[in-house]
Design a protein around this motif. Structure first.
Motif, PDB file in Angstrom:
ATOM      1  N   ALA A 229      -0.043   5.922   0.530  1.00  0.00           N
ATOM      2  CA  ALA A 229       1.054   6.794   0.953  1.00  0.00           C
ATOM      3  C   ALA A 229       2.277   6.556   0.069  1.00  0.00           C
ATOM      4  O   ALA A 229       2.365   5.555  -0.644  1.00  0.00           O
ATOM      5  CB  ALA A 229       1.398   6.543   2.421  1.00  0.00           C
ATOM      6  N   ALA A 230       3.207   7.522   0.135  1.00  0.00           N
ATOM      7  CA  ALA A 230       4.469   7.424  -0.602  1.00  0.00           C
ATOM      8  C   ALA A 230       5.604   7.790   0.327  1.00  0.00           C
ATOM      9  O   ALA A 230       5.415   8.521   1.297  1.00  0.00           O
ATOM     10  CB  ALA A 230       4.455   8.368  -1.806  1.00  0.00           C
ATOM     11  N   ARG A 231       6.784   7.276   0.008  1.00  0.00           N
ATOM     12  CA  ARG A 231       7.988   7.598   0.779  1.00  0.00           C
ATOM     13  C   ARG A 231       9.179   7.685  -0.147  1.00  0.00           C
ATOM     14  O   ARG A 231       9.189   7.107  -1.229  1.00  0.00           O
ATOM     15  CB  ARG A 231       8.244   6.561   1.874  1.00  0.00           C
ATOM     16  N   LEU A 232      10.196   8.415   0.304  1.00  0.00           N
ATOM     17  CA  LEU A 232      11.424   8.548  -0.459  1.00  0.00           C
ATOM     18  C   LEU A 232      12.523   9.067   0.446  1.00  0.00           C
ATOM     19  O   LEU A 232      12.255   9.530   1.553  1.00  0.00           O
ATOM     20  CB  LEU A 232      11.214   9.494  -1.652  1.00  0.00           C
ATOM     21  N   GLU A 233      13.742   8.966  -0.047  1.00  0.00           N
ATOM     22  CA  GLU A 233      14.895   9.527   0.642  1.00  0.00           C
ATOM     23  C   GLU A 233      15.577  10.495  -0.322  1.00  0.00           C
ATOM     24  O   GLU A 233      15.599  10.265  -1.521  1.00  0.00           O
ATOM     25  CB  GLU A 233      15.904   8.443   1.055  1.00  0.00           C
ATOM     26  N   THR A 234      16.125  11.575   0.224  1.00  0.00           N
ATOM     27  CA  THR A 234      16.876  12.536  -0.580  1.00  0.00           C
ATOM     28  C   THR A 234      17.960  13.161   0.292  1.00  0.00           C
ATOM     29  O   THR A 234      17.845  13.163   1.517  1.00  0.00           O
ATOM     30  CB  THR A 234      15.940  13.612  -1.174  1.00  0.00           C
ATOM     31  N   TRP A 235      18.997  13.662  -0.343  1.00  0.00           N
ATOM     32  CA  TRP A 235      20.058  14.339   0.393  1.00  0.00           C
ATOM     33  C   TRP A 235      19.833  15.844   0.383  1.00  0.00           C
ATOM     34  O   TRP A 235      19.136  16.380  -0.478  1.00  0.00           O
ATOM     35  CB  TRP A 235      21.413  14.002  -0.208  1.00  0.00           C
ATOM     36  N   ASP A 236      20.488  16.533   1.315  1.00  0.00           N
ATOM     37  CA  ASP A 236      20.291  17.976   1.456  1.00  0.00           C
ATOM     38  C   ASP A 236      20.649  18.751   0.194  1.00  0.00           C
ATOM     39  O   ASP A 236      20.041  19.776  -0.090  1.00  0.00           O
ATOM     40  CB  ASP A 236      21.050  18.521   2.669  1.00  0.00           C
ATOM     41  N   PHE A 237      21.596  18.276  -0.600  1.00  0.00           N
ATOM     42  CA  PHE A 237      21.989  18.986  -1.816  1.00  0.00           C
ATOM     43  C   PHE A 237      21.133  18.590  -3.013  1.00  0.00           C
ATOM     44  O   PHE A 237      21.288  19.145  -4.099  1.00  0.00           O
ATOM     45  CB  PHE A 237      23.480  18.752  -2.127  1.00  0.00           C
ATOM     46  N   GLN A 238      20.234  17.645  -2.815  1.00  0.00           N
ATOM     47  CA  GLN A 238      19.365  17.219  -3.912  1.00  0.00           C
ATOM     48  C   GLN A 238      18.062  18.017  -3.894  1.00  0.00           C
ATOM     49  O   GLN A 238      18.043  19.137  -4.393  1.00  0.00           O
ATOM     50  CB  GLN A 238      19.081  15.720  -3.835  1.00  0.00           C
ATOM     51  N   ALA A 239      17.004  17.457  -3.298  1.00  0.00           N
ATOM     52  CA  ALA A 239      15.704  18.082  -3.528  1.00  0.00           C
ATOM     53  C   ALA A 239      14.732  18.081  -2.347  1.00  0.00           C
ATOM     54  O   ALA A 239      13.538  17.960  -2.559  1.00  0.00           O
ATOM     55  CB  ALA A 239      15.053  17.396  -4.717  1.00  0.00           C
ATOM     56  N   PRO A 240      15.179  18.234  -1.099  1.00  0.00           N
ATOM     57  CA  PRO A 240      14.174  18.209  -0.021  1.00  0.00           C
ATOM     58  C   PRO A 240      13.118  19.296  -0.169  1.00  0.00           C
ATOM     59  O   PRO A 240      11.933  19.048   0.084  1.00  0.00           O
ATOM     60  CB  PRO A 240      14.984  18.377   1.262  1.00  0.00           C
ATOM     61  N   GLU A 241      13.504  20.480  -0.626  1.00  0.00           N
ATOM     62  CA  GLU A 241      12.524  21.572  -0.773  1.00  0.00           C
ATOM     63  C   GLU A 241      11.548  21.277  -1.906  1.00  0.00           C
ATOM     64  O   GLU A 241      10.352  21.573  -1.805  1.00  0.00           O
ATOM     65  CB  GLU A 241      13.226  22.911  -0.967  1.00  0.00           C
ATOM     66  N   PHE A 242      12.034  20.689  -2.980  1.00  0.00           N
ATOM     67  CA  PHE A 242      11.150  20.280  -4.084  1.00  0.00           C
ATOM     68  C   PHE A 242      10.074  19.322  -3.573  1.00  0.00           C
ATOM     69  O   PHE A 242       8.890  19.500  -3.862  1.00  0.00           O
ATOM     70  CB  PHE A 242      11.976  19.617  -5.196  1.00  0.00           C
ATOM     71  N   TYR A 243      10.478  18.319  -2.814  1.00  0.00           N
ATOM     72  CA  TYR A 243       9.512  17.334  -2.322  1.00  0.00           C
ATOM     73  C   TYR A 243       8.526  17.957  -1.333  1.00  0.00           C
ATOM     74  O   TYR A 243       7.339  17.626  -1.354  1.00  0.00           O
ATOM     75  CB  TYR A 243      10.222  16.135  -1.706  1.00  0.00           C
TER      76      TYR A 243
ATOM     77  N   THR B  96      14.281  11.506   5.017  1.00  0.00           N
ATOM     78  CA  THR B  96      13.211  10.605   4.602  1.00  0.00           C
ATOM     79  C   THR B  96      11.929  11.416   4.662  1.00  0.00           C
ATOM     80  O   THR B  96      11.661  12.093   5.663  1.00  0.00           O
ATOM     81  CB  THR B  96      13.110   9.380   5.525  1.00  0.00           C
ATOM     82  N   LEU B  97      11.158  11.367   3.586  1.00  0.00           N
ATOM     83  CA  LEU B  97       9.915  12.124   3.500  1.00  0.00           C
ATOM     84  C   LEU B  97       8.765  11.185   3.143  1.00  0.00           C
ATOM     85  O   LEU B  97       8.982  10.176   2.456  1.00  0.00           O
ATOM     86  CB  LEU B  97      10.015  13.219   2.439  1.00  0.00           C
ATOM     87  N   THR B  98       7.572  11.519   3.603  1.00  0.00           N
ATOM     88  CA  THR B  98       6.385  10.738   3.272  1.00  0.00           C
ATOM     89  C   THR B  98       5.252  11.675   2.860  1.00  0.00           C
ATOM     90  O   THR B  98       5.277  12.880   3.154  1.00  0.00           O
ATOM     91  CB  THR B  98       5.894   9.881   4.464  1.00  0.00           C
ATOM     92  N   LYS B  99       4.273  11.087   2.195  1.00  0.00           N
ATOM     93  CA  LYS B  99       3.101  11.843   1.753  1.00  0.00           C
ATOM     94  C   LYS B  99       1.899  10.913   1.721  1.00  0.00           C
ATOM     95  O   LYS B  99       2.006   9.777   1.251  1.00  0.00           O
ATOM     96  CB  LYS B  99       3.346  12.405   0.348  1.00  0.00           C
TER      97      LYS B  99
ATOM     98  N   GLY C 259       0.781  -1.228   0.000  1.00  0.00           N
ATOM     99  CA  GLY C 259       0.000   0.000   0.000  1.00  0.00           C
ATOM    100  C   GLY C 259       0.812   1.276   0.000  1.00  0.00           C
ATOM    101  O   GLY C 259       0.277   2.355   0.235  1.00  0.00           O
ATOM    102  N   TRP C 260       2.107   1.172  -0.277  1.00  0.00           N
ATOM    103  CA  TRP C 260       2.998   2.337  -0.320  1.00  0.00           C
ATOM    104  C   TRP C 260       3.702   2.406  -1.671  1.00  0.00           C
ATOM    105  O   TRP C 260       4.073   1.383  -2.244  1.00  0.00           O
ATOM    106  CB  TRP C 260       4.082   2.227   0.757  1.00  0.00           C
ATOM    107  N   LEU C 261       3.919   3.634  -2.120  1.00  0.00           N
ATOM    108  CA  LEU C 261       4.828   3.911  -3.228  1.00  0.00           C
ATOM    109  C   LEU C 261       6.170   4.268  -2.621  1.00  0.00           C
ATOM    110  O   LEU C 261       6.233   5.115  -1.735  1.00  0.00           O
ATOM    111  CB  LEU C 261       4.308   5.092  -4.064  1.00  0.00           C
ATOM    112  N   HIS C 262       7.225   3.615  -3.075  1.00  0.00           N
ATOM    113  CA  HIS C 262       8.577   3.980  -2.647  1.00  0.00           C
ATOM    114  C   HIS C 262       9.310   4.515  -3.871  1.00  0.00           C
ATOM    115  O   HIS C 262       9.522   3.790  -4.838  1.00  0.00           O
ATOM    116  CB  HIS C 262       9.338   2.778  -2.083  1.00  0.00           C
ATOM    117  N   VAL C 263       9.649   5.799  -3.830  1.00  0.00           N
ATOM    118  CA  VAL C 263      10.405   6.422  -4.910  1.00  0.00           C
ATOM    119  C   VAL C 263      11.883   6.187  -4.623  1.00  0.00           C
ATOM    120  O   VAL C 263      12.414   6.650  -3.615  1.00  0.00           O
ATOM    121  CB  VAL C 263      10.105   7.936  -5.011  1.00  0.00           C
ATOM    122  N   THR C 264      12.534   5.452  -5.511  1.00  0.00           N
ATOM    123  CA  THR C 264      13.948   5.144  -5.343  1.00  0.00           C
ATOM    124  C   THR C 264      14.821   6.201  -6.012  1.00  0.00           C
ATOM    125  O   THR C 264      15.783   6.676  -5.418  1.00  0.00           O
ATOM    126  CB  THR C 264      14.267   3.753  -5.926  1.00  0.00           C
TER     127      THR C 264
END
Length: 156
Positions: A109-123, A145-148, A71-76
């Motif tokens: 729900a969805a989840r993903l991981e990102t680094w500070d120099f990548q896209a936390p603000e975009f997400y 780690t972010l979820t939605k 029941g989750w989307l995981h964006v790799t």
């Protein structure tokens, strides 16, 4: 108390890895009623979800690689070529994956991981919330780690 001797090895061994994964899955299924209920259902296995954006010449302009499970989307991975950044393409790729996960696979729900120099603000702009921050992973970088929640659209 019984003393036991063990030989500890650090070699890569795919056969043992698969055996370990199988045994861990059995242990987890025994311990968790949620995982036990998933056994034998479509939600039990990871199903790949890929979204691609191709430019006029058929070249890769961007893409998203992930999977759905339980029941989750995981964006790799989510990547947009530098020539196309700022055009909204990343948001379109993400929205397409979320819609597919929600409407075709029943994900909530969805989840993903990102680094500070990548896209936390975009997400965050896409509705994701930070649920975990790991400083110095790798050293000098912060991982988020972010979820939605993937809410179903209400009929008009």
């Amino acid at each position: 108390m019984v003393s036991r001797m063990f030989r500890i090895e650090t070699e890569v061994d795919k056969g043992r890895r698969d055996l370990l994964r199988s045994r861990l899955r059995e242990s987890n299924t025994t311990a968790s009623p949620v995982l036990r209920a998933l056994r034998g259902t479509p939600g039990e296995r990871e199903v790949p979800l890929h979204v691609w954006a191709l430019d006029d010449s058929g070249g890769l302009a961007g893409g998203l690689v992930g999977h759905t499970w339980a029941g989750w989307l995981h964006v790799t991975y989510l990547w947009v070529d530098g020539r196309h950044r700022g055009t909204g393409l990343g948001g379109r790729l993400l929205a397409t994956a979320e819609r597919t996960a929600r409407e075709e696979r029943g994900c909530a729900a969805a989840r993903l991981e990102t680094w500070d120099f990548q896209a936390p603000e975009f997400y965050k702009k896409q509705g994701y919330e930070v649920v975990c921050v790991i400083p110095d992973y790798p050293p000098g970088v912060t991982e988020y780690t972010l979820t939605k929640k993937l809410h179903r659209k209400k009929p008009a």
